[in-house]
Scaffold this active site. Structure first.
Site, PDB file in Angstrom:
ATOM      1  N   GLN A 148      41.275  37.654  42.483  1.00 58.37           N
ATOM      2  CA  GLN A 148      42.214  38.312  43.405  1.00 58.37           C
ATOM      3  C   GLN A 148      43.636  38.254  42.844  1.00 58.37           C
ATOM      4  O   GLN A 148      44.401  39.220  42.941  1.00 58.37           O
ATOM      5  CB  GLN A 148      42.210  37.627  44.784  1.00 58.37           C
ATOM      6  CG  GLN A 148      40.854  37.531  45.467  1.00 58.37           C
ATOM      7  CD  GLN A 148      40.244  38.867  45.771  1.00 58.37           C
ATOM      8  OE1 GLN A 148      40.946  39.820  46.114  1.00 58.37           O
ATOM      9  NE2 GLN A 148      38.930  38.975  45.641  1.00 58.37           N
TER      10      GLN A 148
ATOM     11  N   TYR B 289      33.566  33.852  47.031  1.00 60.03           N
ATOM     12  CA  TYR B 289      32.843  35.137  47.030  1.00 60.03           C
ATOM     13  C   TYR B 289      33.742  36.340  47.317  1.00 60.03           C
ATOM     14  O   TYR B 289      34.919  36.176  47.616  1.00 60.03           O
ATOM     15  CB  TYR B 289      31.577  35.093  47.883  1.00 60.03           C
ATOM     16  CG  TYR B 289      31.622  34.882  49.372  1.00 60.03           C
ATOM     17  CD1 TYR B 289      32.751  35.043  50.133  1.00 60.03           C
ATOM     18  CD2 TYR B 289      30.438  34.530  50.037  1.00 60.03           C
ATOM     19  CE1 TYR B 289      32.709  34.863  51.496  1.00 60.03           C
ATOM     20  CE2 TYR B 289      30.390  34.347  51.417  1.00 60.03           C
ATOM     21  CZ  TYR B 289      31.526  34.519  52.134  1.00 60.03           C
ATOM     22  OH  TYR B 289      31.483  34.338  53.483  1.00 60.03           O
ATOM     23  N   GLU B 290      33.180  37.527  47.126  1.00 56.77           N
ATOM     24  CA  GLU B 290      33.969  38.777  47.137  1.00 56.77           C
ATOM     25  C   GLU B 290      35.078  38.754  46.092  1.00 56.77           C
ATOM     26  O   GLU B 290      36.162  39.310  46.310  1.00 56.77           O
ATOM     27  CB  GLU B 290      34.583  39.038  48.526  1.00 56.77           C
ATOM     28  CG  GLU B 290      33.616  39.156  49.668  1.00 56.77           C
ATOM     29  CD  GLU B 290      32.531  40.197  49.427  1.00 56.77           C
ATOM     30  OE1 GLU B 290      32.776  41.155  48.682  1.00 56.77           O
ATOM     31  OE2 GLU B 290      31.434  40.020  49.974  1.00 56.77           O
ATOM     32  N   GLY B 291      34.795  38.135  44.954  1.00 59.02           N
ATOM     33  CA  GLY B 291      35.819  37.985  43.910  1.00 59.02           C
ATOM     34  C   GLY B 291      36.549  36.670  44.117  1.00 59.02           C
ATOM     35  O   GLY B 291      37.227  36.496  45.131  1.00 59.02           O
TER      36      GLY B 291
END
Lengths: 498, 498
Positions: free
Chosen positions: A347, A340-342
């Site tokens: 990243q 999650y969060e990319g």
């Protein structure tokens, strides 16, 4: 309004909370992200209405991005926002994977929702951001009647079961535009960047919890004898910490955790400089460094967290696999942080494409210069390690140049190198922190004027530094080989050959 | 009595069953181990009584080794066996982690139990093996009244929840000695060695299931565009298999799975030679090779399984973390394979201490010679890969020599090198299989007389071989660095410094 304490203090609290229960910590974590987005992009009225309740923790917040058919590619979002006569909007659509999405811990939940206005351009440039409270706000600023927001279901997840991850349905819910029309993704990134450091900290924190559990067990559990002779002959067996392979596991956990923690604090300080410094040059430089280090922290700490929590289970053997010991939960809780969060693949692309190649290596060279400067301060006795890292720094820059060159004729060279380039970068940045730690520890031991000398604190740091350089840093070799091998070995495979 | 089919055929069935449901597959798997122990060490009467029911699957079997205070160190076992007047024994004690320990799928469950006779020597040389049925056997050979065997609880595990892993309590249960007194551990190892290959196969099989799930998703899920331009412009996005980093994950899964599968079949063939060949030299050589490869297969395949199942979840992103997709279960199911049947740390010690150093490298050199022979057959066009692997083979032998030398003054050098030496060995043995695969694929493509040519089967093998050598085999570099770094960086750390 809060105490105005710096982020670099807050991150230490975040770590402790995430070590205790990362699922539970998300209620506060998501709220922080929503606060930051409203602070940065909200009107004065929006700040007054929402922040006055959210900062003291009376209401929580969420980030509503993902839909069933799109996550990494937010350009495909279908949730709609129709303007109404009152100057607000009617929001309709369904969002999935909404952390802290529904609960009765607080009187209201403030959703920040990505949606499309009528006639908005296709793709990521046609997405706007809206504040959608679970309960509408009355004239006194309190939660009142229900808005058209409902929890469709609670997701059945591998871990972080302390967090209510929800399907949230918006059915003509009243929402308020925040920031400019069609610039929602930019506003959301205000939340995302900091959230990425929060996720990095979760990876770190869950690893720390695993290390604590494994270390306690390794000192307590007796099983077998040291190959070099019984260490506690009065007992039926020796504690398993006498075995070299158990030490290899524990030291891997310790070296990654302590190095990454130092990098966390360093990076959090950059956030404070960006937000608070009055020196514009310092701010700009910190911003460059921060945007470079953020994807590294997010992906490297969470990859390390996965390794660490798996080692933690391994130290306990069969008992690690049993739920009552609490160690297997850490693998499950940590596993989402790579996603999650990319995702960590995203990243890696962010690092290599945007933060290295798109800015002509300015940030990379800035960091290489900083590391080189810190290496100069490393005492002479560590000369061989200095040479090792200097050579790795040179390779780091050369790799970036080489990928940049190859990408001019084939953009897939970037994606083909990205993940291994990120992991290489992570090991370098962790080594950098160990260089700084070893420099201080060495000075302290020489000065011999610190109470911590007697309990081995600084000696332990030097030995862990040594372990890191001898047993973990060499992993950069295989990442480099993978980067150097190029895109062909990935892209020449016809889809039907897989 | 069964069809007498070879083990190398059975292992393919075992793989399919474990891919479908590794937890469920354990009921048959444990039974097989118990059958083999009774076949090897039981009396004619015992074989008649138990095997006649177990081979057709009417009764299942278990292995009862672990107790709450001892797993890897079986010398500390406390379960007791007291001889009775009937010539049998009364067994009392409590065993934990007993796979397939209790259920009502069959009329009886045959436990093979390690216990101590009165006055037995301490440690591993005072342990005997007993057959303890859940229900006593009547004069017609059928299950009759209950024996003193009960399920104390079902363990709450991270995964393999299809297997009833139990605490089994023996309370004056009637048991029958199998094999000589105090030689129980040796008899149990008859089960263990084959069980280790079974566990290796589970690691392989669960990885295969993950690959199938991830591949199907990667072809189906549309998200984002290829950096080199839209591949399916008629759709809202491209399938994620166009992205190089998704391909890196899929090819890592594929290359490890197919290479390890080839090694599985090869090793299973050695089992058949050991059991069935009439040529004594062939048997002896196969035995040497088999005992060398068994710990490598067990540990390397299960470490690879952990990596593969984690990649499988990563390919699915957030959906991989949701239980309904079935991908996260594979991580959980696979995680135990690194632990049971001897942790991978134990396998690594077994390999390096017993199978390499204790036999003066005879087995290692035998395998190096075989690999070198197969490398000679690799077509010229792969010359650079041949040189790479030849050099790695030389390092493999040199490392073993160097560890052996260092261990003469410090036995901890063995444990300090063992895990990385095993992983190095695993990557080499997997590369060996890819050399053999590539040789055949290359011949087939040149001959162009096989129907499989047209669907890319052989081309796919050559490309996966190339991927393995360029992106996975280089990992041996960091394992070698870790081995070479020696024991000091592990052992010089005072316990209180951790």
């Amino acid at each position: 309004g809060g105490q105005g304490l710096p982020y670099s203090l807050g991150i230490a609290i975040t770590e402790a909370i995430s070590s205790a229960n990362s699922g539970w910590g998300m209620y506060a974590g998501l709220t922080l992200g929503a606060i930051e987005a409203i602070e940065a992009h909200g009107t004065e009225q929006q700040k007054k209405t929402f922040l006055s309740k959210m900062i003291p923790g009376l209401w929580t917040g969420t980030m509503c991005l993902t839909e069933a058919h799109c996550g990494s590619d937010l350009g495909m979002i279908r949730t709609k926002a129709e303007p109404n006569d009152a100057g607000s909007y009617q929001i309709s659509g369904s969002k999935i994977f909404i952390s802290a999405g529904d609960h009765d811990l607080t009187d209201n939940i403030i959703h920040l929702v990505l949606a499309r206005l009528p006639g908005a351009p296709e793709g990521t440039r046609g997405i706007s951001l809206f504040i959608v409270p679970k309960f509408k706000i009355d004239e006194n600023g309190e939660a009142a009647e229900a808005n058209g927001v409902s929890c469709g279901s609670i997701e059945h997840k591998m871990g972080i079961n302390g967090s209510s991850t929800c399907v949230i349905n918006f059915d003509n819910a009243e929402g308020f535009l925040i920031g400019p029309e069609n610039r929602g993704l930019n506003c959301m990134f205000t939340m995302m960047n900091q959230a990425r450091l929060g996720t990095a900290t979760q990876g770190l924190a869950i690893g720390e919890a695993s290390y604590q559990g494994a270390l306690a067990y390794a000192k307590d559990r007796i099983q077998g004898r040291s190959l070099t002779g019984a260490k506690t002959p009065e007992k039926a067996a020796d504690a398993i910490i006498v075995h070299p392979d158990v030490r290899r596991m524990l030291l891997s956990m310790k070296a990654l955790t302590e190095g990454n923690r130092a990098l966390t604090y360093y990076t959090a300080t950059l956030v404070d400089i960006v937000h608070r410094s009055k020196d514009e040059t310092a701010r700009q430089q910190a911003e460059l460094e921060l945007s470079f280090l953020t994807p590294i922290c997010k992906a490297f700490f969470t990859e390390a967290g996965s390794e660490i929590t798996n080692l933690g289970v391994q130290v306990l053997g069969g008992h690690g696999y049993i739920k009552e010991w609490g160690m297997e939960q850490l693998i499950r809780d940590c596993r989402i942080t790579q996603i999650y969060e990319g995702t960590n693949g995203i990243q890696a692309l962010d690092l290599l494409a945007r933060k290295v190649l798109a800015n002509q290596g300015i940030s990379l060279n800035l960091v290489i210069d900083k590391i080189s400067g810190d290496l100069e301060k490393l005492p002479e006795e560590f000369e061989s390690k200095k040479i090792l890292l200097q050579s790795a720094l040179k390779d780091w820059g050369d790799m970036a140049l080489s990928i940049g060159k190859k990408s001019q004729t084939n953009l897939d060279e970037i994606g083909a190198a990205s993940f291994d380039f990120l992991m290489y970068s992570g090991y370098i940045c962790c080594a950098w922190q160990w260089v700084k730690i070893a420099t201080v520890a060495s000075e302290k031991l020489k000065a011999n004027d610190d109470a911590k000398n007697s309990d081995g604190f600084y000696q332990s740091k030097l030995q862990t530094f040594n372990f890191y350089f001898e047993r973990l840093l060499p992993r950069i070799q295989s990442h480099k080989s993978s980067v150097d091998s190029g895109a062909e070995n990935l892209m020449n495979m016809d889809e039907v050959f897989f």
